[in-house]
Design a protein around this motif. Sequence first.
Motif, PDB file in Angstrom:
ATOM      1  N   THR A 157       5.549  -5.946  -0.969  1.00 52.27           N
ATOM      2  CA  THR A 157       4.880  -5.889   0.487  1.00 52.27           C
ATOM      3  C   THR A 157       5.955  -6.265   1.374  1.00 52.27           C
ATOM      4  OG1 THR A 157       4.466  -8.335  -0.160  1.00 52.27           O
ATOM      5  CG2 THR A 157       2.528  -7.070  -0.645  1.00 52.27           C
ATOM      6  N   ASP A 158       7.088  -6.208   1.184  1.00 52.85           N
ATOM      7  CA  ASP A 158       8.044  -6.263   2.300  1.00 52.85           C
ATOM      8  C   ASP A 158       7.748  -5.560   3.598  1.00 52.85           C
ATOM      9  OD1 ASP A 158       9.180  -7.413   0.145  1.00 52.85           O
ATOM     10  OD2 ASP A 158      11.062  -5.975   0.139  1.00 52.85           O
ATOM     11  N   GLY A 159       7.464  -6.155   4.513  1.00 51.54           N
ATOM     12  CA  GLY A 159       7.488  -5.573   6.117  1.00 51.54           C
ATOM     13  C   GLY A 159       6.093  -5.401   6.389  1.00 51.54           C
ATOM     14  N   LEU A 160       5.050  -5.718   5.346  1.00 57.87           N
ATOM     15  CA  LEU A 160       3.561  -5.627   5.791  1.00 57.87           C
ATOM     16  C   LEU A 160       3.089  -6.691   6.573  1.00 57.87           C
ATOM     17  CD1 LEU A 160       2.385  -3.948   2.254  1.00 57.87           C
ATOM     18  CD2 LEU A 160       2.089  -2.938   4.590  1.00 57.87           C
ATOM     19  N   GLY A 161       2.223  -6.562   7.200  1.00 61.09           N
ATOM     20  CA  GLY A 161       1.405  -7.532   8.010  1.00 61.09           C
ATOM     21  C   GLY A 161      -0.055  -7.961   7.277  1.00 61.09           C
ATOM     22  N   GLY A 162      -0.394  -7.043   6.738  1.00 60.79           N
ATOM     23  CA  GLY A 162      -1.624  -6.882   5.948  1.00 60.79           C
ATOM     24  C   GLY A 162      -2.268  -5.579   5.623  1.00 60.79           C
ATOM     25  N   GLY A 163      -3.490  -5.827   5.240  1.00 66.06           N
ATOM     26  CA  GLY A 163      -4.173  -4.346   4.944  1.00 66.06           C
ATOM     27  C   GLY A 163      -5.466  -4.480   5.060  1.00 66.06           C
ATOM     28  N   ALA A 164      -6.361  -3.526   5.222  1.00 62.22           N
ATOM     29  CA  ALA A 164      -7.726  -3.327   5.278  1.00 62.22           C
ATOM     30  C   ALA A 164      -8.195  -2.831   4.083  1.00 62.22           C
ATOM     31  CB  ALA A 164      -8.192  -2.138   6.546  1.00 62.22           C
ATOM     32  N   TYR A 165      -9.047  -3.513   3.330  1.00 65.03           N
ATOM     33  CA  TYR A 165      -9.482  -3.204   2.107  1.00 65.03           C
ATOM     34  C   TYR A 165     -11.099  -2.864   1.907  1.00 65.03           C
ATOM     35  CZ  TYR A 165     -10.698  -3.362  -3.104  1.00 65.03           C
ATOM     36  OH  TYR A 165     -10.997  -3.042  -4.086  1.00 65.03           O
ATOM     37  N   GLU A 166     -11.327  -1.643   1.519  1.00 64.86           N
ATOM     38  CA  GLU A 166     -12.656  -1.014   1.081  1.00 64.86           C
ATOM     39  C   GLU A 166     -13.089  -0.962  -0.189  1.00 64.86           C
ATOM     40  OE1 GLU A 166     -13.732   2.635   3.527  1.00 64.86           O
ATOM     41  OE2 GLU A 166     -11.302   2.424   4.018  1.00 64.86           O
ATOM     42  N   PRO A 167     -13.792  -1.815  -0.890  1.00 71.34           N
ATOM     43  CA  PRO A 167     -13.949  -1.912  -2.330  1.00 71.34           C
ATOM     44  C   PRO A 167     -14.706  -0.483  -2.561  1.00 71.34           C
ATOM     45  CG  PRO A 167     -15.259  -3.647  -1.124  1.00 71.34           C
ATOM     46  CD  PRO A 167     -14.202  -3.058  -0.108  1.00 71.34           C
ATOM     47  N   ASP A 168     -15.660   0.026  -1.740  1.00 72.56           N
ATOM     48  CA  ASP A 168     -16.446   0.982  -1.955  1.00 72.56           C
ATOM     49  C   ASP A 168     -15.887   2.446  -1.853  1.00 72.56           C
ATOM     50  OD1 ASP A 168     -18.610  -0.772  -2.352  1.00 72.56           O
ATOM     51  OD2 ASP A 168     -19.055  -0.841  -0.357  1.00 72.56           O
ATOM     52  N   ALA A 169     -14.744   2.710  -1.523  1.00 70.41           N
ATOM     53  CA  ALA A 169     -13.991   3.867  -1.328  1.00 70.41           C
ATOM     54  C   ALA A 169     -13.618   4.471  -2.622  1.00 70.41           C
ATOM     55  CB  ALA A 169     -12.810   3.750  -0.433  1.00 70.41           C
ATOM     56  N   GLY A 170     -13.292   5.805  -2.680  1.00 71.05           N
ATOM     57  CA  GLY A 170     -12.860   6.518  -3.848  1.00 71.05           C
ATOM     58  C   GLY A 170     -12.528   7.809  -3.775  1.00 71.05           C
ATOM     59  N   TYR A 171     -12.981   8.703  -4.616  1.00 69.61           N
ATOM     60  CA  TYR A 171     -12.732  10.167  -4.236  1.00 69.61           C
ATOM     61  C   TYR A 171     -13.657  10.997  -5.182  1.00 69.61           C
ATOM     62  CZ  TYR A 171     -10.288  10.198  -9.022  1.00 69.61           C
ATOM     63  OH  TYR A 171     -10.184  10.030 -10.309  1.00 69.61           O
ATOM     64  N   CYS A 172     -13.912  12.177  -4.796  1.00 63.77           N
ATOM     65  CA  CYS A 172     -14.716  13.134  -5.344  1.00 63.77           C
ATOM     66  C   CYS A 172     -13.839  14.434  -6.065  1.00 63.77           C
ATOM     67  CB  CYS A 172     -15.698  13.642  -4.370  1.00 63.77           C
ATOM     68  SG  CYS A 172     -16.898  12.707  -4.065  1.00 63.77           S
ATOM     69  N   ASP A 173     -14.569  15.018  -6.978  1.00 63.65           N
ATOM     70  CA  ASP A 173     -14.187  16.311  -7.203  1.00 63.65           C
ATOM     71  C   ASP A 173     -14.464  17.332  -6.364  1.00 63.65           C
ATOM     72  OD1 ASP A 173     -13.946  18.902  -8.416  1.00 63.65           O
ATOM     73  OD2 ASP A 173     -14.033  18.129 -10.438  1.00 63.65           O
TER      74      ASP A 173
END
Length: 397
Positions: free
Chosen positions: A131-147
Motif C-alpha cells: 500500500t506504499d503511497g496510497l491514500g485509500g480506496g473505494a471498495y464496491e463489494p457487488d462489482a465483478g465481471y461477465c463473460d
Amino acid sequence: MTATADAIVIGGGSTGCSIAYHLASRGLKVLLMERRHIASGSTGSSPGIIRQYYSDPVVSLLARESLLCFQSWKEELGGDCGFVRTGFLTGSSGIDTDRMVTNVQLRQRQGIRIEFLTPSEMQKLQPDMITDGLGGGAYEPDAGYCDTVATTSTLVAAFRRHGGTVIEGKSVTRIRVSGGRVLGVETSMDIIDAPIVVNAAGPWAPQLAGTIGNQLPIHVSRHSVTMLGPTARRMLDEQVGYAELAARFYLRPDQHNRCLVGSLDAGDSIETDPDACDPVVGCETAARYRDRAATRFRRLVGAPIRYGWASFFDDTPDGNPIVGQDPGVSGSFVAAGMSGHGFKLCPVLGRGIAEMIVLGRTELPIEHFSLGRFSKYDRSDSRKQTGADVPDVSGSE
Ligand SMILES: Cc1cc2nc3c(=O)[nH]c(=O)nc-3n(C[C@H](O)[C@H](O)[C@H](O)COP(=O)(O)OP(=O)(O)OC[C@H]3O[C@@H](n4cnc5c(N)ncnc54)[C@H](O)[C@@H]3O)c2cc1C
C-alpha cells in the motif's frame, strides 16, 4: 424484391445486440447486421468488468441499473451472462484521495454499495497488497465481471425468440437517406428498406456516419490485455478487481487462479485504424503490465504470462458514449463511442434507445449522452481526453 424491416441495427457487439433485443421485445421487426460474427469487435476482447464507481453521476447511475440486470440476467434473458462477483477496489493517492472520499459519499447517496477504505483496511482485504503511497480506496463489494461472449449470445438468442433476424458476414456499405429521412441501408449485395437505422458499429461507427455526411467525434485507439497465472496462491477467492491511475494498471481475477491486467497509462493507448489493428501482444508488453501490477500485489511478482491480446477503444472527447437520435436525419440513431466502458452499460443503453425509438421517450437519463453536447467541441478533434475508465479511476472531477 427489396427486403424490409421496421428497424435495422448495424453492429453485433454488446451495444447492438442489446438494442436489437430491446427493440424486438417491444414488437418491432428488427434486422441485426454484423459484417463478421457476433462479438467479433471490441466486445469479444473485453475483460467485461462491471463496476459503478465513476465521477460522472449519470454513468454511475446507469452502471448501477446495468449491474441489477446482469445479476438477474437469467430471469429476463433465459441464459447465463457469466457474471462473477469479485468486488472491485479503486486505489487513490495524493489530492485524489480527498476527492475520492467526497465521491464515495455521493455514490452512496445514489444507492450504490460502496465504502472508502484506508490503506490498512485495503491490506486486510488483500493481505499481499503493497500500500506504499496510497491514500485509500473505494471498495464496491457487488462489482465483478461477465463473460462478454456469453452475454451477447444470450441477447441474440432472446432477440431471435422475439422474431428478430441476424445477418452475419455482410457489411453495411452505406446508410441510405433522402429528404432528411432514413430509407434503410445498402450492402455490397442488396438494399434493405427501414424507417429506423441504428449505427452501433463501435470503432467503425464514424465510417458509417460519414456515408450520411455526419462526423462523429470518435477516436479509435489500440488497447492490450495480458493474462497472468496461475499463481502459487489461489486468486479467485482472495483477489478483488483493482484499478489505480497512479500505478497505471487495472486488474481483474479470472478462473483457474489467473488474472487479466490492462494498462491505465495514456502512453499505451495507441491511435489505430480498426481494420489494421494488430491483435498480438508481445512478451515485452505483457511483462511490463505484469510488473506494474506486481508493484501492488506480491503474488504477481514473476507470475507466469499466459498470453495477451489487443483490441480497440472508441473514445469521445469527454470519455462518455454517444447515444441518441441524429439531430439532422429523422430515423437515424447512434450508439457508439463507448470509450472503453460500454460493455457494463449495454443493458440500459439498449433499453433506453429502444424506448426512445418505440415510445419517443425514456426515463433513463441517456439524453446526457446526446451527440448535441459536442457542438462546443471541434468535432475533428476527439483526442481531448483518453477514454475508458481512465478519467474515472482516480475519482477525480
Ligand atoms: C481491451 C479492452 C478492455 C475493455 N474493458 C472493459 C471493461 O472492463 N468493462 C466495460 O464495460 N467495457 C470494457 N471495454 C469496452 C467494451 O468492450 C465495449 O465498449 C463494448 O463491448 C461495446 O462494444 P460495441 O458493441 O459498441 O462495439 P463492438 O464490440 O466493436 O461492436 C461493433 C460491431 O460492429 C460491426 N460492424 C462494424 N462495421 C460494420 C458494418 N459496416 N456493417 C456491419 N457490421 C459492422 C463490427 O464487426 C463489430 O462486431 C473494453 C474494451 C477493450 C478493447
